[in-house]
Structures are given as structure tokens and as C-alpha cells.
Design an enzyme around this catalytic site. Structure first.
Site, PDB file in Angstrom:
ATOM      1  N   LYS A 154      13.250 -31.937  34.810  1.00 39.96           N
ATOM      2  CA  LYS A 154      11.879 -31.514  34.555  1.00 39.96           C
ATOM      3  C   LYS A 154      11.281 -30.951  35.844  1.00 39.96           C
ATOM      4  CE  LYS A 154      11.440 -33.306  30.295  1.00 39.96           C
ATOM      5  NZ  LYS A 154      10.968 -32.583  29.097  1.00 39.96           N
ATOM      6  N   LYS A 254      12.688 -30.350  17.841  1.00 41.71           N
ATOM      7  CA  LYS A 254      12.514 -31.799  17.860  1.00 41.71           C
ATOM      8  C   LYS A 254      11.952 -32.212  16.512  1.00 41.71           C
ATOM      9  CE  LYS A 254      11.600 -31.765  22.833  1.00 41.71           C
ATOM     10  NZ  LYS A 254      10.601 -31.973  23.907  1.00 41.71           N
TER      11      LYS A 254
END
EC number: 5.1.1.-
Length: 366
Positions: A154, A254
Site C-alpha cells: 500500500k 471485491k
């Protein structure tokens, strides 16, 4: 059909940080549907980026569950009705969807992936995600993920801080990297510069380099990028995919965002028809949510299904990882179950507000 829910508090092994916020614990909803003596389980991981909270999920659940009616086996049009019943609230929609598929698989004595017709051998190895951290901490996290073929890192959007993290990683590993910017870059030319730098560091793809609202900038960036760009926050429902093909090379689906397995499959099939690359991702979830997403894994190019690996303890059992590949179970339904001691301590509430059994503390894992 009887629907009940409980709150599940999950402790993470380490603080997990992305560009927007950081987590040490997460509160998810776990729910179950009962019909004709069979029980199906689902999990909701609400995310405030999409206007969700534990409270909004609890408020939406009675409304959404009514759209499924009393016959879960008659699910096809019911699931479509549920998607249009309320705007957003993808996480609780996903929980109902996966509980229904878990129930259906158990009723048919069939794993969900076999119901879909998928080959378990086609599941790609998952990446292992590293949240934003100081250089020494990121190196420690990387060592924990040394067995995985890819690491996913990230970024914060702060160029020097991010480059320092990547350099620190390269001191301890040469594993290929996937990068998730989480909308943190705001200028397309600066973003392009960073993508070229990251390409030189062994990065293979970039997720959501700019805010979803900056669509024209993303369209400008796509043909100039030396790395594939994947939509994450820009994708919240299947109908987004056609438009996103103009700005991205691939999509990260997702089930918590799009509202379950049925919607995720639609999004993935659309992307494949458009020649886009595909990935299955996750939120911070237990093995229940991860196992549900994994039922679709044979149809994608990449998986990032490691949310349960970031927990101090997974409250589920039955999810097996071998050589970084999720092993799809031959057991009926989703192939996983909550651990007996977790079930014993969950406070199940029916949708009419009553509680089943004695009042107990909310179960805390880890």
C-alpha cells in the site's frame, strides 16, 4: 427462512494502514439463514469509503432480507431484487448472498465452486499485503510474506515516504510487487512519473492510482502507463465495468463492494468479454468471507485474498492455503465453518430484535 446476525470483533496481528486510515481491530457482521434444517453463513465487512458502517449494515439487513422471500432455492431473481432494493450497502448484500449460496450448496451436497462449474486447480496463488509502515517495519512484514510469489504494498501518496518503503523492501526481497495507491495520487503527470519509477523496481501492476472521481485523468493515464492499471474504488457494481475499460487495463472485484458472488461473477464475466485483466480482492475479513470470494477464483488472473491472514486469529476453520494457493474444499457450501468456541460465544439476534439463547458478550478474536 429465518435470518439471524451477530457482531464479530476481529483483532489484527499488526496495525494495518492505507492512504486513508489505519486499523487495529475491525467489527464485522456474521449472519446465518435457516431453512428446512440447513444453515448457511455469510459475513459483512462494512467499509466507510463506500458509506457503510456496522450500524448501517444492521439497519439495512431487515429490509434486504425481505427481498429474498421464504424460499432461498428460488434465488436468481430475488438476488437481483435485493441489489436494487437499497443503494450501496454492498457488504451486507454480500453477506446475504454468500449465506444463500452456502445454504444452497449444503442443500445440494455440492461445493459452491462446483455449482458454478469451476476447476479448483485453476485458482491463482494469492499475494500477501503489506500496509504502510516505516522501513524497518515494512521489512519485518515482508519477511512474513516471503513464501508468497507476490507482495502487495500500500502506498501513502507521499512520494519520498513511498519510495523509501519500496527501497527498504528491495533490501530484503526481490519478490515481484503489486502496488495499491488507494486513490492517493492527484496529478496524472506526477502519477505517470511514479509509475515509471515503480516499474524499474519490479512492480507488476498499479491499483487505483487516482481518485475514482478523476475519471478523465485516469483515461489520460491509461495509454501512457508502462504498467497495467487496475480499478478498485472505481468499481462498485457490475455495470461500472464497461465504462472503466476506457480508463483501466483490469479490475479488482471485491464481493463486499459489489454485493456478493452473483454480482462479482457478472462483473468478472463482463471484464473478460472486454479483454480486461481480472483480480479478486478482499477487505479485512475472516476465513468465511475469503472462502466465499475464493469460489470464483478459478475465473481470474490474480487473487489478493489474504484478509484473514492479517488477523491475530481467524475465527473460521476449513480454509487451507498450500503453496500460497487457496485450496477449494470438497465440502458442501463454502467449505468453511466458524470454530465451535466462536459459535458458543456469539450473541445471535433475530431480525425482530430478539436474541437466541442467553445473552453473551460479543465474540472477540485474537
Amino acid at each position: 427462512m429465518h435470518v439471524e446476525y451477530a457482531v464479530l470483533s476481529l483483532n489484527l496481528e499488526d496495525t494495518f494502514a492505507i492512504s486513508r486510515w489505519h486499523y487495529e481491530t475491525r467489527e464485522n457482521l456474521v449472519l446465518r439463514i435457516r431453512h428446512q434444517g440447513v444453515v448457511g453463513y455469510g459475513e459483512a465487512a462494512p467499509n466507510r469509503r463506500y458509506g457503510e458502517s456496522l450500524q448501517s449494515a444492521q439497519q439495512a439487513l431487515p429490509i434486504l432480507s425481505k427481498t429474498l422471500g421464504d424460499r432461498p432455492e428460488h434465488f436468481y431473481h430475488r438476488l437481483e431484487l435485493m441489489q436494487h432494493c437499497l443503494a450501496g450497502q454492498g457488504a451486507v448484500k454480500a453477506a446475504l448472498d454468500m449465506a444463500l449460496f452456502d445454504w444452497l450448496g449444503k442443500t445440494l451436497s455440492l461445493p459452491v465452486h462446483r455449482y458454478f462449474g469451476f476447476d479448483p486447480a485453476m485458482v491463482p496463488a494469492t499475494s500477501f499485503t503489506l500496509g504502510i509502515a516505516e522501513p524497518d517495519k515494512i521489512q519485518e512484514k515482508a519477511r512474513k510474506g516471503s513464501e508468497f510469489p507476490f507482495l502487495k504494498i500500500k502506498l501513502s501518496g507521499e512520494v519520498e515516504k513511498d519510495r523509501e518503503m519500496v527501497r527498504a523492501l528491495r533490501q530484503v526481497t526481490q519478490q515481484p510487487l503489486l502496488v495499491d495507491v488507494n486513490e492517493a495520487w492527484n496529478d496524472p503527470k506526477s502519477a505517470l512519473n511514479e509509475i515509471y519509477w515503480l516499474a524499474d523496481q519490479g512492480v507488476m501492476l498499479i491499483e487505483q492510482p487516482m481518485p475514482s472521481a478523476s475519471f478523465e485523468d485516469l483515461v489520460w493515464l491509461k495509454p501512457r502507463s508502462p504498467l497495467p492499471l487496475f480499478a478498485d474504488e472505481s468499481l462498485t457494481e457490475p455495470r461500472d465495468v464497461v465504462r472503466l475499460a476506457e480508463a483501466f487495463h483490469g479490475i479488482n472485484v471485491k464481493i463486499m463492494k459489489v454485493g456478493g458472488l452473483a454480482e462479482a461473477r457478472r462483473a468478472l464475466e463482463t471484464a473478460r468479454l472486454l479483454g480486461m485483466q481480472t483480480m479478486l480482492g478482499c477487505m479485512i475479513e475472516s476465513g468465511l468471507g475469503i472462502a466465499a470470494a475464493a469460489q470464483l477464483a478459478p475465473m481470474v488472473d490474480w487473487t489478493d485474498l489474504d484478509g484473514n491472514l492479517l488477523l491475530a486469529e481467524d475465527p473460521c476453520e476449513g480454509l487451507v492455503l498450500k503453496n500460497s494457493q487457496i485450496q477449494l474444499s470438497d465440502q458442501p457450501g463454502l467449505g468453511v465453518s466458524l470454530k465451535p468456541e466462536i459459535l458458543e460465544n456469539l450473541e445471535w439476534r433475530a431480525l425482530n430484535g430478539t436474541t437466541e439463547g442467553d445473552a453473551r458478550p460479543i465474540a472477540t478474536i485474537g
